[in-house]
Design an enzyme around this catalytic site. Structure first.
Site, short mmCIF file in Angstrom:
data_model
loop_
_atom_site.label_atom_id
_atom_site.label_comp_id
_atom_site.label_asym_id
_atom_site.label_seq_id
_atom_site.Cartn_x
_atom_site.Cartn_y
_atom_site.Cartn_z
N TYR A 112 33.99 2.10 48.83
CA TYR A 112 35.29 1.77 48.21
C TYR A 112 35.11 0.65 47.19
O TYR A 112 35.53 0.76 46.03
CB TYR A 112 36.30 1.37 49.29
CG TYR A 112 37.53 0.71 48.73
CD1 TYR A 112 38.40 1.43 47.93
CD2 TYR A 112 37.80 -0.64 48.99
CE1 TYR A 112 39.53 0.82 47.38
CE2 TYR A 112 38.93 -1.24 48.46
CZ TYR A 112 39.78 -0.52 47.65
OH TYR A 112 40.88 -1.13 47.11
N ASP B 107 51.33 10.89 39.79
CA ASP B 107 50.85 10.77 41.18
C ASP B 107 50.59 12.17 41.71
O ASP B 107 51.35 13.10 41.39
CB ASP B 107 51.92 10.07 42.03
CG ASP B 107 51.34 9.43 43.29
OD1 ASP B 107 51.44 8.19 43.43
OD2 ASP B 107 50.80 10.18 44.14
N ASN B 108 49.55 12.35 42.49
CA ASN B 108 49.30 13.69 43.06
C ASN B 108 49.97 13.87 44.42
O ASN B 108 49.90 14.94 45.02
CB ASN B 108 47.78 13.97 43.16
CG ASN B 108 47.07 13.02 44.12
OD1 ASN B 108 47.72 12.23 44.81
ND2 ASN B 108 45.75 13.10 44.17
N ARG C 36 41.97 -14.37 56.40
CA ARG C 36 42.23 -13.63 55.17
C ARG C 36 43.36 -14.32 54.39
O ARG C 36 44.08 -15.16 54.92
CB ARG C 36 42.68 -12.19 55.47
CG ARG C 36 41.63 -11.33 56.13
CD ARG C 36 40.51 -10.95 55.18
NE ARG C 36 39.52 -10.10 55.80
CZ ARG C 36 38.48 -10.54 56.50
NH1 ARG C 36 38.30 -11.84 56.70
NH2 ARG C 36 37.61 -9.71 57.03
N ILE D 99 43.02 -7.06 68.55
CA ILE D 99 42.34 -8.04 67.69
C ILE D 99 40.87 -7.63 67.64
O ILE D 99 40.21 -7.55 68.68
CB ILE D 99 42.47 -9.46 68.26
CG1 ILE D 99 43.93 -9.92 68.27
CG2 ILE D 99 41.60 -10.44 67.46
CD1 ILE D 99 44.15 -11.29 68.88
N1 UDP Z 1 42.55 -6.56 62.13
C1 UDP Z 1 42.72 -6.58 63.50
N2 UDP Z 1 43.41 -5.55 64.09
C2 UDP Z 1 43.93 -4.50 63.36
C3 UDP Z 1 43.76 -4.50 61.97
C4 UDP Z 1 43.05 -5.54 61.39
O1 UDP Z 1 42.27 -7.50 64.17
O2 UDP Z 1 44.54 -3.59 63.96
C5 UDP Z 1 41.81 -7.66 61.47
C6 UDP Z 1 40.57 -7.19 60.72
O3 UDP Z 1 39.45 -7.16 61.57
C7 UDP Z 1 40.47 -8.26 59.63
C8 UDP Z 1 41.92 -8.67 59.36
O4 UDP Z 1 42.66 -8.23 60.50
O5 UDP Z 1 39.78 -9.38 60.12
C9 UDP Z 1 42.48 -8.03 58.11
O6 UDP Z 1 42.23 -6.65 58.17
P1 UDP Z 1 42.93 -5.61 57.18
O7 UDP Z 1 42.44 -4.24 57.57
O8 UDP Z 1 44.40 -5.81 57.17
O9 UDP Z 1 42.39 -6.01 55.74
P2 UDP Z 1 40.91 -6.18 55.16
O10 UDP Z 1 40.66 -7.66 55.12
O11 UDP Z 1 39.97 -5.43 56.01
O12 UDP Z 1 41.02 -5.61 53.78
#
Ligand code: UDP
Length: 336
Positions: free
Chosen positions: A145, A30-31, A225, A211
């Protein structure tokens, strides 16, 4: 020995614990750019763990590790993983995630190490054409990414054909929770993820959870998700490595719970589990968020015999315990 790159980070450290507890000797590479020495020190307490600080972007750093230890296989996590940053600084992502992995694979081939489990992502699918998403879903990432991870998937296929290097590519959905004993956890200097951000609004004063949009085409208007527990995910890596050892065959698996939870559902579960009212507001949508992503993980279940066991409530509870530990530490109290 098993080489685990990026084991000072979130998913890498949990996977390291799983391997150590199942009797494996490991080398951490790991760096420490996003990983933490405190995590390495925790892992060292648990078994036969060596630590080599180095950077995959330097071929000599990684060759040195293969020269020094007798490595049987590699579990590869070391990567940058911030979607937004990858859009503004793609060079960083291609240089580390792609070129760094190329160095790793070349070092493996040079030292005749032919087994690797690779940390890929559902971000390689891009905007979903259907849900649940299975491994056959077209891969068309929508950010650098995801592109960088897909490049590595291509490299792995080609290295198998040319050099017989066998790989398991694991495509994770949303990873959540922390070690039940709070030895390691999710520790990002820039936090973008949903559950840690909700918990920061509980643990830090005057912080309101935001949100990102409630006008999506979902039942409650917020994004859906698939939140898979990090300890379940760690177990999947060991099962994948055992599969490689037994079958000497490359493959790819989705890792998710197959259950979709909306942002509001996760938020409500946090309030319920922690028995606290959390300050919240709804703001604009975040760019690049698809409305709905969840996995078809049938393949991992049937072939790897993997079964995600931990609930969302469990992930929230463990993540909360970790967040409190981290907060105490940041407030100047000793790591314990
Ligand atoms: N999200 C949110 N508020 C936050 C962080 C994330 O409403 O502070 C929402 C984001 O828009 C997505 C979901 O939560 O719909 C999951 O986001 P996260 O960044 O955890 O993972 P991703 O699905 O982007 O890899």
């Amino acid at each position: 020995m098993i080489l685990i790159t990026g084991a000072a980070g979130y998913i890498g450290s949990h996977t390291a614990i799983n391997f150590i507890q199942n009797g494996c000797d490991i080398v951490i590479f790991d760096n420490l750019e996003v990983g933490h020495i405190e995590i390495v020190n925790e892992l060292k307490k648990l078994g036969n763990v060596e630590f080599e600080q180095g950077d995959l972007r330097n071929l000599e750093d990684i060759n040195r590790v293969f020269d020094k230890y007798s490595i049987d296989g590699v579990i590869h996590f070391a990567a940058f993983a911030l979607v937004g940053e990858s859009v503004t600084n793609p060079s960083k992502y291609y240089r580390n995630n792609v070129y760094g992995t190329l160095n790793l694979l070349d070092a493996m081939v040079a030292h005749d190490v032919k087994k690797i489990v690779f940390s890929s992502t559902c971000a390689t699918y891009g905007e979903p054409k259907y849900t649940p998403i299975d491994e056959e879903h077209p891969q068309s990432p929508i950010n650098p990414y995801g592109n960088s991870k897909l490049c590595v998937e291509y490299m792995l296929k080609d290295y198998d054909t040319a050099y017989g290097l066998k790989s398991i590519r694991l495509r994770y959905f949303n990873v959540a929770g922390c070690d039940e004993q709070t030895r390691v956890g999710e520790w990002h200097d820039t936090e973008t993820h949903l559950i840690p951000n909700i918990l920061k609004s509980v643990c830090e004063e005057n912080k309101t959870f935001k949100i990102f949009g409630d006008d999506y085409d979902t039942p409650d208007g917020t994004c859906i998700r698939d939140y898979v527990n990090v300890e379940d995910l760690a177990q999947a890596h060991r099962l994948a490595y055992l599969y490689l050892c037994e079958n000497n065959k490359s493959d790819v698996f989705n890792l998710g719970t197959e259950q979709g939870d909306s942002v509001k559902e996760v938020f409500n579960t946090c309030e319920k589990v922690l028995n606290k009212k959390i300050s919240v507001e709804t703001v604009e949508r975040r760019a690049g968020d698809p409305a709905k992503l969840y996995a078809d993980a049938t393949k991992a279940k049937s072939i790897l015999k993997w079964s995600p066991e931990r609930t969302l409530e469990k992930s929230i509870t463990t993540a909360y315990n970790w967040e409190r530990k981290l907060n105490k530490m940041k407030a100047g109290k000793q790591w314990q």
